[in-house]
Design a protein around this motif. Sequence first.
Motif, short mmCIF file in Angstrom:
data_model
loop_
_atom_site.label_atom_id
_atom_site.label_comp_id
_atom_site.label_asym_id
_atom_site.label_seq_id
_atom_site.Cartn_x
_atom_site.Cartn_y
_atom_site.Cartn_z
N THR A 68 -1.42 -10.82 -18.34
CA THR A 68 -0.88 -11.89 -17.50
C THR A 68 0.53 -11.55 -16.99
OG1 THR A 68 -2.17 -13.47 -18.76
CG2 THR A 68 -0.32 -14.36 -17.50
N GLY A 69 0.68 -11.70 -15.70
CA GLY A 69 2.01 -11.52 -15.11
C GLY A 69 2.34 -10.12 -14.66
N GLU A 70 1.44 -9.19 -14.87
CA GLU A 70 1.77 -7.80 -14.54
C GLU A 70 1.18 -7.36 -13.18
OE1 GLU A 70 3.89 -5.91 -16.10
OE2 GLU A 70 4.25 -7.42 -17.63
N ILE A 71 1.70 -6.26 -12.67
CA ILE A 71 1.27 -5.69 -11.37
C ILE A 71 0.91 -4.23 -11.63
CG2 ILE A 71 2.01 -5.13 -9.02
CD1 ILE A 71 2.43 -8.02 -9.22
N SER A 72 -0.23 -3.80 -11.11
CA SER A 72 -0.66 -2.43 -11.44
C SER A 72 -0.39 -1.44 -10.31
CB SER A 72 -2.16 -2.42 -11.78
OG SER A 72 -2.94 -2.36 -10.61
N PRO A 73 -0.34 -0.15 -10.66
CA PRO A 73 -0.15 0.90 -9.66
C PRO A 73 -1.22 0.83 -8.56
CG PRO A 73 0.04 1.84 -11.85
CD PRO A 73 -0.41 0.42 -12.04
N ALA A 74 -2.46 0.56 -8.95
CA ALA A 74 -3.54 0.51 -7.95
C ALA A 74 -3.30 -0.59 -6.92
CB ALA A 74 -4.88 0.28 -8.64
N MET A 75 -2.77 -1.73 -7.38
CA MET A 75 -2.51 -2.84 -6.46
C MET A 75 -1.43 -2.46 -5.44
SD MET A 75 -2.29 -5.92 -9.18
CE MET A 75 -3.68 -6.31 -10.24
N LEU A 76 -0.41 -1.79 -5.92
CA LEU A 76 0.68 -1.39 -5.02
C LEU A 76 0.19 -0.36 -4.02
CD1 LEU A 76 3.69 -1.10 -7.47
CD2 LEU A 76 3.21 -2.93 -5.85
N LYS A 77 -0.56 0.59 -4.52
CA LYS A 77 -1.10 1.64 -3.65
C LYS A 77 -1.96 1.01 -2.54
CE LYS A 77 -1.78 5.84 -2.46
NZ LYS A 77 -0.68 6.58 -1.82
N ASP A 78 -2.78 0.05 -2.94
CA ASP A 78 -3.66 -0.61 -1.99
C ASP A 78 -2.89 -1.38 -0.91
OD1 ASP A 78 -6.35 -1.53 -1.17
OD2 ASP A 78 -5.57 -3.49 -1.75
N LEU A 79 -1.70 -1.85 -1.27
CA LEU A 79 -0.87 -2.57 -0.28
C LEU A 79 -0.17 -1.61 0.69
CD1 LEU A 79 1.46 -5.26 -1.92
CD2 LEU A 79 -0.39 -5.62 -0.30
N GLY A 80 -0.22 -0.32 0.37
CA GLY A 80 0.48 0.64 1.23
C GLY A 80 1.88 0.96 0.73
N VAL A 81 2.19 0.53 -0.49
CA VAL A 81 3.50 0.84 -1.07
C VAL A 81 3.52 2.32 -1.45
CG1 VAL A 81 4.98 0.39 -3.09
CG2 VAL A 81 3.84 -1.51 -1.91
N GLU A 82 4.66 2.98 -1.16
CA GLU A 82 4.72 4.43 -1.35
C GLU A 82 5.45 4.84 -2.64
OE1 GLU A 82 6.38 7.88 1.50
OE2 GLU A 82 5.76 6.05 2.55
N TYR A 83 6.49 4.07 -2.98
CA TYR A 83 7.35 4.45 -4.11
C TYR A 83 7.37 3.37 -5.19
CZ TYR A 83 9.66 8.39 -1.76
OH TYR A 83 9.94 9.59 -1.18
N VAL A 84 7.78 3.76 -6.38
CA VAL A 84 8.10 2.76 -7.41
C VAL A 84 9.29 3.27 -8.22
CG1 VAL A 84 6.29 3.64 -8.99
CG2 VAL A 84 7.23 1.35 -9.32
N ILE A 85 10.23 2.36 -8.45
CA ILE A 85 11.38 2.67 -9.32
C ILE A 85 10.92 2.45 -10.75
CG2 ILE A 85 13.70 1.95 -10.01
CD1 ILE A 85 14.10 0.83 -7.15
N ILE A 86 11.11 3.43 -11.61
CA ILE A 86 10.71 3.28 -13.02
C ILE A 86 11.89 3.63 -13.92
CG2 ILE A 86 9.14 4.11 -14.84
CD1 ILE A 86 6.98 4.49 -12.75
N GLY A 87 12.10 2.77 -14.93
CA GLY A 87 13.13 3.07 -15.93
C GLY A 87 14.53 2.63 -15.55
N HIS A 88 14.65 1.71 -14.59
CA HIS A 88 15.99 1.24 -14.23
C HIS A 88 16.68 0.66 -15.46
CE1 HIS A 88 19.21 -1.04 -12.40
NE2 HIS A 88 19.05 -0.28 -11.32
N SER A 89 17.99 0.86 -15.55
CA SER A 89 18.70 0.43 -16.77
C SER A 89 18.61 -1.07 -17.00
CB SER A 89 20.16 0.88 -16.72
OG SER A 89 20.81 0.27 -15.64
N GLU A 90 18.47 -1.85 -15.91
CA GLU A 90 18.32 -3.30 -16.11
C GLU A 90 16.98 -3.62 -16.77
OE1 GLU A 90 19.19 -4.41 -12.08
OE2 GLU A 90 21.27 -3.78 -12.38
N ARG A 91 15.98 -2.83 -16.49
CA ARG A 91 14.68 -3.03 -17.15
C ARG A 91 14.77 -2.57 -18.61
NH1 ARG A 91 11.33 -5.84 -14.78
NH2 ARG A 91 10.10 -5.45 -16.62
N ARG A 92 15.49 -1.51 -18.84
CA ARG A 92 15.65 -1.03 -20.23
C ARG A 92 16.43 -2.08 -21.03
NH1 ARG A 92 14.97 5.07 -20.59
NH2 ARG A 92 14.85 5.87 -18.47
N LYS A 93 17.47 -2.66 -20.39
CA LYS A 93 18.35 -3.58 -21.11
C LYS A 93 17.73 -4.98 -21.29
CE LYS A 93 22.94 -5.62 -20.79
NZ LYS A 93 24.08 -5.84 -19.91
N TYR A 94 17.16 -5.55 -20.24
CA TYR A 94 16.71 -6.95 -20.32
C TYR A 94 15.23 -7.10 -20.63
CZ TYR A 94 21.12 -7.72 -17.83
OH TYR A 94 22.43 -7.73 -17.46
#
Length: 234
Positions: A68-94
């Motif tokens: 619940t609440g998550e978004i998958s790589p396949a969904m983004l790819k299907d939308l035409g999204v090209e990039y994803v930021i992974i491991g941003h320090s705000e995600r690591r921290k919060y």
Amino acid sequence: MKNLIAANWKLNPTSKNKAEDIFERIKKGVKDTTAEVVVCPPFVFLPLLKGLALGAQNIFYEEKGAFTGEISPAMLKDLGVEYVIIGHSERRKYFGETDETVNKKIIKALTAGLKIIFCIGETAEERDVGKKNEILQRQIQQGLKDIVDIENISVAYEPVWAIGTGNNCSVEETKESIDFIRKFVKQDTRILYGGSVKSENSGAYIKEARANGLLVGGASLNAEEFANIVKSAE
Ligand code: PGA
């Protein structure tokens, strides 16, 4: 290889009208650029914005199912999204992201055909006690564990103490860190700098610190300022 300039809008702006307005003005401002530009808005704006490469700010490491609440790589790819930021320090921290979850996310996103902006960086405390390189090495090696083909990965060096503080890392120190990071990736892997980038300091990261691009937070919400940053990185 073109320099990559990525706009990380974080949790901004608060309406779709504002998102469309900033995006359209960025589009105008960068239309003749020779740099590669990607805008990373919150998920909900991704389907609305057209005409520039898009990136997401996070991803989950499962394709589908009871998460619940998550978004998958396949969904983004299907939308035409090209990039994803992974491991941003705000995600690591919060949000409790660890080197292990970062690694899983990178593997799944690559498998889905997304390009990755993989963020690493030390905190002020780690830097003060002389552990910067140790932290960077751990984050890279664990984040990229079992990944052989890193062609679609750019590494963003973002010292945590420089993010959103106005206290950008000096060009000399950035260059040292980029040279250190280079030892763990390929010669042609793009290494970006992020942390209080603005148009007055952006060009020096590219020209003097030899960054292959920039990850821009706060300044990317100002379309004219962002366009100037892009120009400085051509
Ligand atoms: P900042 O953020 O440019 O506002 O410092 C950079 C980032 O967090 O990617």
